[in-house]
Design a protein around this motif. Structure first.
Motif, PDB file in Angstrom:
ATOM      1  N   GLY A   1      15.806  15.838   5.736  1.00  0.00           N
ATOM      2  CA  GLY A   1      15.959  14.419   5.647  1.00  0.00           C
ATOM      3  C   GLY A   1      17.474  13.961   5.240  1.00  0.00           C
ATOM      4  N   PRO A   2      18.405  14.607   4.221  1.00  0.00           N
ATOM      5  CA  PRO A   2      19.533  13.932   3.971  1.00  0.00           C
ATOM      6  C   PRO A   2      20.513  14.213   5.162  1.00  0.00           C
ATOM      7  CG  PRO A   2      18.838  15.441   2.219  1.00  0.00           C
ATOM      8  CD  PRO A   2      17.655  15.642   3.381  1.00  0.00           C
ATOM      9  N   SER A   3      20.449  15.046   5.815  1.00  0.00           N
ATOM     10  CA  SER A   3      21.397  15.286   7.082  1.00  0.00           C
ATOM     11  C   SER A   3      20.944  14.349   8.298  1.00  0.00           C
ATOM     12  CB  SER A   3      21.572  16.724   7.584  1.00  0.00           C
ATOM     13  OG  SER A   3      20.155  17.345   7.226  1.00  0.00           O
ATOM     14  N   LEU A   4      19.679  13.801   8.246  1.00  0.00           N
ATOM     15  CA  LEU A   4      19.373  12.659   9.260  1.00  0.00           C
ATOM     16  C   LEU A   4      19.797  11.234   8.895  1.00  0.00           C
ATOM     17  CD1 LEU A   4      15.685  13.529  10.138  1.00  0.00           C
ATOM     18  CD2 LEU A   4      17.623  13.453  11.580  1.00  0.00           C
ATOM     19  N   ALA A   5      20.146  11.218   7.499  1.00  0.00           N
ATOM     20  CA  ALA A   5      20.379   9.937   7.118  1.00  0.00           C
ATOM     21  C   ALA A   5      21.734   9.515   7.729  1.00  0.00           C
ATOM     22  CB  ALA A   5      20.714   9.973   5.468  1.00  0.00           C
ATOM     23  N   PRO A   6      22.700  10.144   8.046  1.00  0.00           N
ATOM     24  CA  PRO A   6      24.028   9.605   8.609  1.00  0.00           C
ATOM     25  C   PRO A   6      23.937   9.199   9.977  1.00  0.00           C
ATOM     26  CG  PRO A   6      24.518  11.763   7.770  1.00  0.00           C
ATOM     27  CD  PRO A   6      23.054  11.568   7.058  1.00  0.00           C
ATOM     28  N   LEU A   7      22.767   9.890  10.465  1.00  0.00           N
ATOM     29  CA  LEU A   7      22.666   9.855  11.926  1.00  0.00           C
ATOM     30  C   LEU A   7      21.919   8.359  12.037  1.00  0.00           C
ATOM     31  CD1 LEU A   7      21.265  13.400  13.165  1.00  0.00           C
ATOM     32  CD2 LEU A   7      23.527  12.396  13.406  1.00  0.00           C
ATOM     33  N   ALA A   8      20.636   8.212  11.312  1.00  0.00           N
ATOM     34  CA  ALA A   8      20.028   7.150  11.320  1.00  0.00           C
ATOM     35  C   ALA A   8      20.959   5.945  11.012  1.00  0.00           C
ATOM     36  CB  ALA A   8      18.910   7.135  10.288  1.00  0.00           C
ATOM     37  N   ASP A   9      21.917   6.028  10.115  1.00  0.00           N
ATOM     38  CA  ASP A   9      22.932   4.935   9.711  1.00  0.00           C
ATOM     39  C   ASP A   9      23.527   4.566  11.035  1.00  0.00           C
ATOM     40  OD1 ASP A   9      23.919   3.218   7.813  1.00  0.00           O
ATOM     41  OD2 ASP A   9      25.660   4.456   7.472  1.00  0.00           O
TER      42      ASP A   9
ATOM     43  N   ARG B   1      23.764   1.118  13.209  1.00  0.00           N
ATOM     44  CA  ARG B   1      24.878   0.300  13.168  1.00  0.00           C
ATOM     45  C   ARG B   1      25.539  -0.225  14.630  1.00  0.00           C
ATOM     46  NH1 ARG B   1      29.150   2.109   9.511  1.00  0.00           N
ATOM     47  NH2 ARG B   1      28.274   4.060   9.237  1.00  0.00           N
ATOM     48  N   GLU B   2      25.588   1.135  15.340  1.00  0.00           N
ATOM     49  CA  GLU B   2      26.180   1.123  16.598  1.00  0.00           C
ATOM     50  C   GLU B   2      25.205   0.280  17.960  1.00  0.00           C
ATOM     51  OE1 GLU B   2      27.436   5.338  17.205  1.00  0.00           O
ATOM     52  OE2 GLU B   2      28.616   4.991  15.580  1.00  0.00           O
ATOM     53  N   GLN B   3      23.758   0.813  17.538  1.00  0.00           N
ATOM     54  CA  GLN B   3      23.011   0.299  18.825  1.00  0.00           C
ATOM     55  C   GLN B   3      22.860  -1.086  18.266  1.00  0.00           C
ATOM     56  OE1 GLN B   3      22.347   2.549  21.391  1.00  0.00           O
ATOM     57  NE2 GLN B   3      23.441   4.209  20.446  1.00  0.00           N
ATOM     58  N   LEU B   4      22.366  -1.540  17.296  1.00  0.00           N
ATOM     59  CA  LEU B   4      21.917  -2.909  17.055  1.00  0.00           C
ATOM     60  C   LEU B   4      22.886  -3.681  15.931  1.00  0.00           C
ATOM     61  CD1 LEU B   4      18.081  -1.550  16.337  1.00  0.00           C
ATOM     62  CD2 LEU B   4      18.976  -2.873  18.499  1.00  0.00           C
ATOM     63  N   ALA B   5      23.939  -3.257  15.553  1.00  0.00           N
ATOM     64  CA  ALA B   5      24.788  -3.946  14.779  1.00  0.00           C
ATOM     65  C   ALA B   5      24.322  -4.550  13.408  1.00  0.00           C
ATOM     66  CB  ALA B   5      25.350  -5.008  15.370  1.00  0.00           C
ATOM     67  N   GLY B   6      23.162  -3.339  12.914  1.00  0.00           N
ATOM     68  CA  GLY B   6      22.661  -3.761  11.635  1.00  0.00           C
ATOM     69  C   GLY B   6      23.794  -3.145  10.469  1.00  0.00           C
ATOM     70  N   PRO B   7      23.280  -3.672   9.242  1.00  0.00           N
ATOM     71  CA  PRO B   7      24.060  -3.537   8.032  1.00  0.00           C
ATOM     72  C   PRO B   7      24.225  -1.855   7.727  1.00  0.00           C
ATOM     73  CG  PRO B   7      22.189  -4.326   7.465  1.00  0.00           C
ATOM     74  CD  PRO B   7      22.004  -4.316   8.917  1.00  0.00           C
ATOM     75  N   ARG B   8      25.012  -1.603   7.028  1.00  0.00           N
ATOM     76  CA  ARG B   8      25.309  -0.163   6.709  1.00  0.00           C
ATOM     77  C   ARG B   8      24.211   0.380   5.850  1.00  0.00           C
ATOM     78  NH1 ARG B   8      29.423   3.663   5.960  1.00  0.00           N
ATOM     79  NH2 ARG B   8      30.768   2.487   7.060  1.00  0.00           N
ATOM     80  N   TYR B   9      23.768   1.434   5.761  1.00  0.00           N
ATOM     81  CA  TYR B   9      22.526   2.171   4.729  1.00  0.00           C
ATOM     82  C   TYR B   9      21.166   1.336   5.301  1.00  0.00           C
ATOM     83  CZ  TYR B   9      26.269   3.082   1.963  1.00  0.00           C
ATOM     84  OH  TYR B   9      27.831   3.411   1.470  1.00  0.00           O
ATOM     85  N   ALA B  10      20.950   0.323   6.201  1.00  0.00           N
ATOM     86  CA  ALA B  10      19.455   0.148   6.741  1.00  0.00           C
ATOM     87  C   ALA B  10      19.045   1.032   7.810  1.00  0.00           C
ATOM     88  CB  ALA B  10      19.798  -1.335   7.290  1.00  0.00           C
ATOM     89  N   GLY B  11      19.804   1.756   8.460  1.00  0.00           N
ATOM     90  CA  GLY B  11      19.119   2.793   9.208  1.00  0.00           C
ATOM     91  C   GLY B  11      18.356   3.869   8.596  1.00  0.00           C
TER      92      GLY B  11
END
Lengths: 421, 66
Positions: free
Chosen positions: A155-163, A167-177
């Protein structure tokens, strides 16, 4: 009935499904928790409120046990677990929305409901015990606890990937991923349980006992049962105090490490290693605790857990800034938690009839959650005013009452045992 | 079945410490959701032993299994 092949097959299937959903749910919990404090610091602008996000999730998880017990009692495990994961999905989506709207209160509300994911991950172990035979109940239950490892580690290592992805694909806010990833994990777990966890293990176990009609289950009903049943009470207390000691010492270990070091990057690395080893201790060997509890007895393994917790407090409390010794202490802490958790849960499950289980099990998770929240909050004050060694000492003192309860036997047994016929 | 024989079987199956814990702590569906100790108050020992054998299956040594 007991060794019926159909029943054995159903139990195997139940444990397999729970094993899979536990991994998904575990990822969901770990991804969210990894960035929970960071995003609240970002939204509120202060680290003082950031810790409250975690408390909010813990309290949410504990309180959600109340409706989950109701639903589990009337409709079975499937409904109860899906309700809990459903709350987790809504919570994760609320947190993600809060990040778009920059709303801290909405984020807190979301964290509260996110606790539903934790509640489901805890309750799942009991679903694995419903159709287990008394001879291997602890082992079956421990397999579901073990599955949590996979989620907790990845889980914790997936967090930065999802983030990064959001952010890159959908220009979402930080931490929402990471929270969208949590929502997906919980939704998948809920979907699989809804589709495949049937027939419902609890309903089958209850019908075997001849109590076909759904009794009204509640946490307060569980409290009444626990009042009259010393074995169930011992199980609840062993789980809760083991959890309290574990959370108290674990929560303050990063602070203790930080106090002895100057380089913040090095602190993060050491904390990461020590906590990873601790989590491995908690989950990776849980099947061993289960196998031993089935072989030697639940009380014996609870005693072993207490011994490990005491050793952990002594090791961590006297480690100073020797990080190897501190890591050893935290591994022991994880192992002790695992023993009290697995053996205590199996003990309380076996101590009550199938119809009474949801209430007692929900009560246990509620008490455990409250004990954890209290430990998390109180440990900070203890370290602030008395230091980490005193925290370890206090934690060690807390487990001693369990020892007395484990060793105390009902008078009836001795009488029956001695009586010649 | 005599009560002493019952306990001997229990000890042989579970070992000294776990035998008393099984009897005190575990409710068995075969005993109507009661523990061994509770059932022994008013139930035939043989009936209780058969319930233990049903609940614990292979754990009970074949020689004494009913």
């Amino acid at each position: 009935m007991t060794g019926h092949p159909e029943r054995v097959r159903l139990q195997r299937r139940t444990v397999t499904i729970l094993f899979i959903t536990q991994i998904l749910g575990g990822v969901g919990v770990a991804v969210g928790i990894a960035v929970g404090a960071l995003l609240l610091e970002d939204l509120t602008g202060t680290s003082a409120l950031a810790g409250l996000g975690q408390s909010s999730a813990v309290i949410g998880g504990a309180l959600l046990a109340i409706p989950i017990v109701r639903v589990t009692g009337s409709h079975g495990r499937r409904y109860g677990l899906v309700l809990a994961y459903g709350a987790g999905v809504v919570g994760a989506l609320l947190v993600a929305t809060a990040l778009y709207l920059r709303s801290a209160p909405l984020a807190f509300a979301g964290m509260f409901l996110l606790g539903g994911g934790t509640a489901a991950n805890l309750q799942a172990r009991y679903a694995a015990a419903d159709l287990a035979l008394p001879a291997n109940r602890a082992r079956q239950l421990s397999l579901v606890v073990w599955a949590t490892t996979i989620g907790a580690v990845t889980g914790p290592s997936l967090a930065p990937l999802a983030d990064a992805a959001l952010r890159e694909q959908l220009a979402g806010p930080r931490y929402a991923g990471p929270f969208l990833a949590s929502a997906i994990g919980f939704a998948l777990a809920a979907g699989i349980l809804w589709s495949f966890l049937r027939p419902d293990p609890l309903l089958i176990a209850r019908s075997e006992n001849g109590s076909e009609s759904a009794p009204k289950a509640s946490v307060s009903g569980g409290l009444r049962v626990a009042r009259d049943n010393p074995t169930a009470r011992l199980g609840i207390i062993a789980v809760a105090l083991g959890h309290l000691v574990m959370v108290a010492v674990m929560a303050m270990t990063p602070i203790h490490i930080k106090h002895g070091m100057h380089d913040p990057d090095q602190v993060t690395t050491i904390v990461g290693i020590v906590l990873s080893l601790h989590i491995a201790g908690m989950y990776a060997l849980s099947p061993v605790a289960g196998i031993l509890a089935d072989k030697w007895g639940h009380r014996q393994v609870i005693l072993m857990g207490i011994g490990l917790l005491l050793l952990a407090c002594a090791t961590a409390g006297t480690a100073g800034h020797n990080h190897t010794q501190l890591a050893a202490g935290l591994v022991l802490l994880g192992l002790g938690w695992s023993c009290t958790m697995v053996a205590g849960s199996a003990l309380l499950t076996g101590a009550v009839d199938a119809s009474q289980r949801p209430g007692v099990q929900g009560l246990s998770d509620l008490v455990m959650g409250v004990a954890g929240a209290f430990a998390g909050a109180a440990s900070g004050f203890v370290v602030q005013y008395a230091g980490y060694p005193i925290l370890a000492l206090l934690a060690a003192i807390v487990v001693l009452p369990v020892t007395v309860l484990v060793l105390r036997r009902g008078p009836i047994h001795d009488r029956l045992n001695e009586e010649p016929t | 079945m005599r009560l002493t024989d019952f306990w001997e079987n229990m000890r042989e199956t579970f070992g000294e410490a776990y035998a008393s814990s099984v009897a005190e702590d575990q409710v068995l569906p075969q005993l109507g959701g009661r523990t061994v100790n509770q059932a022994l108050r008013d139930t035939d020992t043989k009936h209780v032993w058969i319930a233990v054998c049903h609940a614990y299956g292979d754990r009970v040594p074949a020689r004494i299994r009913r």
